[in-house]
Design a protein around this motif. Structure first.
Motif, mmCIF file in Angstrom:
data_model
loop_
_atom_site.group_PDB
_atom_site.id
_atom_site.type_symbol
_atom_site.label_atom_id
_atom_site.label_comp_id
_atom_site.label_asym_id
_atom_site.label_seq_id
_atom_site.Cartn_x
_atom_site.Cartn_y
_atom_site.Cartn_z
ATOM 1 N N PHE A 1 0.852 -1.198 0.000
ATOM 2 C CA PHE A 1 0.000 0.000 0.000
ATOM 3 C C PHE A 1 0.877 1.234 0.000
ATOM 4 O O PHE A 1 1.919 1.261 0.647
ATOM 5 N N TYR B 1 0.025 5.815 -0.708
ATOM 6 C CA TYR B 1 -1.117 6.730 -0.774
ATOM 7 C C TYR B 1 -1.669 6.753 -2.190
ATOM 8 O O TYR B 1 -0.915 6.882 -3.152
ATOM 9 N N MET C 1 -7.976 8.062 -0.766
ATOM 10 C CA MET C 1 -7.661 7.615 0.596
ATOM 11 C C MET C 1 -7.945 8.713 1.624
ATOM 12 O O MET C 1 -8.331 8.415 2.766
ATOM 13 N N LEU D 1 -11.532 8.473 2.499
ATOM 14 C CA LEU D 1 -11.803 7.268 3.299
ATOM 15 C C LEU D 1 -11.291 7.416 4.737
ATOM 16 O O LEU D 1 -11.827 6.810 5.661
ATOM 17 N N PHE E 1 -8.577 2.960 10.581
ATOM 18 C CA PHE E 1 -8.397 3.207 9.145
ATOM 19 C C PHE E 1 -7.485 2.136 8.528
ATOM 20 O O PHE E 1 -7.803 1.567 7.479
ATOM 21 N N ILE F 1 -8.671 -0.451 5.623
ATOM 22 C CA ILE F 1 -8.053 -0.460 4.287
ATOM 23 C C ILE F 1 -7.424 -1.821 3.991
ATOM 24 O O ILE F 1 -7.632 -2.400 2.923
ATOM 25 N N GLU F 2 -6.668 -2.328 4.945
ATOM 26 C CA GLU F 2 -5.889 -3.552 4.699
ATOM 27 C C GLU F 2 -6.756 -4.805 4.624
ATOM 28 O O GLU F 2 -6.396 -5.763 3.938
ATOM 29 N N CYS G 1 -11.137 -3.398 2.244
ATOM 30 C CA CYS G 1 -11.162 -2.992 0.828
ATOM 31 C C CYS G 1 -9.760 -2.728 0.270
ATOM 32 O O CYS G 1 -9.509 -1.675 -0.322
ATOM 33 N N PRO G 2 -8.830 -3.696 0.442
ATOM 34 C CA PRO G 2 -7.456 -3.457 -0.034
ATOM 35 C C PRO G 2 -7.352 -3.196 -1.531
ATOM 36 O O PRO G 2 -6.495 -2.440 -1.974
ATOM 37 N N TYR H 1 -9.364 -1.523 -3.323
ATOM 38 C CA TYR H 1 -9.830 -0.179 -3.661
ATOM 39 C C TYR H 1 -8.690 0.828 -3.665
ATOM 40 O O TYR H 1 -8.813 1.899 -4.247
ATOM 41 N N VAL H 2 -7.599 0.486 -2.981
ATOM 42 C CA VAL H 2 -6.519 1.464 -2.828
ATOM 43 C C VAL H 2 -5.196 0.976 -3.417
ATOM 44 O O VAL H 2 -4.138 1.466 -3.043
ATOM 45 N N TYR I 1 -11.732 -7.163 -1.974
ATOM 46 C CA TYR I 1 -10.540 -7.721 -1.319
ATOM 47 C C TYR I 1 -9.932 -8.955 -1.986
ATOM 48 O O TYR I 1 -8.785 -9.283 -1.736
#
Length: 314
Positions: free
Chosen positions: A138, A140, A144, A147, A165, A169-170, A173-174, A176-177, A309
């Motif tokens: 991951f 930036y 983000m 989120l 957060f 994220i991890e 919805c990993p 998504y980023v 994910y």
């Protein structure tokens, strides 16, 4: 989830508090069945009554931490990340943070830009240290900042906001980023496929105007609807998404389309209406999203569940 009067909201707050106390005692006793039972009760109550934050502002942060399974937060670890100063993509972060929920005065009063920058810097440093084959990498990416905003607004401290957060994220919805925003693009394709099934007429009308979800729904899918004010409604919607899965955001976007369906069908240029969605109204959106689940074939719904994910072989 029904609108609640003051006395009903107070009763609901008592119900939540009772479950939270049970959860606390069952967590200490380490009975995973009891813990899971408490989480199920929380989910049910969120769906039926919603979290009465106006009665007890401490409920939402406590419930979010349980839903995300954030049990331990290390101040030393967070301060160590912050102590490393600006990360390698600080400039990219600063290009976005100043405009995060810029029109929301309540957000701006509670969450300063330096808090957002610090959290996002720390997140990049955290993942700088975790580059191994077991984890997706991951850094930036666009979106983000939006989120991260609800966590900084909701949690009582930057420390708790950071760990919530990061977990979100991890684990939730990993995809998504990732730099390619793979999960977002998958979500947009799924949105088109779901809309075609639940409302073929509206789908056909939008496609006749060359409007695929990629064109009109990108911000809503990318930010899990956090780009559509007001923030209090976004938080209600996120209560639902954290309880039942971020994949349901795709159906929440469809629900918003269905709420403006008549205007869209009558419009010769629907993109004008879709450029900025009407103010978010969480209760009807959640209600419609829940009913849409039943209309989808099981294999499509399974794909929807996995898209934020599940890494798939290409």
């Amino acid at each position: 989830m029904a609108p609640t009067t003051n006395s009903a909201a107070t009763a609901t707050a008592h119900s939540f508090t009772k479950i939270l106390n049970q959860y606390k005692s069952s967590s200490k006793a380490r009975s995973s069945n009891d813990v899971e039972e408490s989480v199920k009760k929380l989910r049910r109550l969120i769906l039926v009554d919603g979290i009465p934050s106006s009665v007890d502002p401490t409920l939402r942060p406590r419930i979010w931490k349980i839903l995300l399974r954030v049990h331990n937060v290390s101040a030393d670890l967070f301060l160590a990340y912050v102590g490393r100063g600006p990360c390698e993509v600080r400039e990219k972060i600063r290009n976005d943070t100043f405009r995060t929920l810029a029109t929301d005065r309540g957000f701006k009063e509670r969450v300063r830009e330096d808090m957002l920058v610090r959290l996002l810097d720390a997140f990049v440093w955290r993942n700088h240290d975790r580059q191994d084959s077991d984890h997706l990498g991951f850094t930036y990416v666009q979106g983000m900042n939006v989120l991260a905003a609800p966590f900084l607004y909701t949690m009582p401290s930057e420390l708790e906001a950071f760990f919530c957060f990061a977990k979100f994220i991890e684990e939730s919805c990993p995809l998504y980023v990732q730099p390619t925003l793979e999960g977002v693009h998958r979500g947009l394709k799924l949105l088109d496929r779901c809309l075609k099934i639940v409302d073929p007429e509206l789908y056909g009308h939008l496609r006749a105007k060359n409007l695929a979800a990629e064109i009109y729904a990108f911000p809503s899918v990318l930010t899990l609807c956090a780009c559509t004010p007001p923030l209090d409604q976004v938080l209600q919607l996120w209560d639902f998404l954290l309880a039942f899965g971020v994949h349901l955001n795709v159906l929440c976007v469809i629900a918003q389309l269905l709420l403006m369906r008549d205007k869209l069908m009558q419009s010769s240029s629907p993109m004008r209406l879709l450029r900025s969605f009407p103010p978010l109204d969480a209760l009807p959106v959640i209600g419609i999203a829940v009913t849409l689940v039943r209309d989808l074939p099981m294999d499509l719904y399974d794909e929807l569940v996995r898209h934020p994910y599940a890494v798939e072989d290409h």
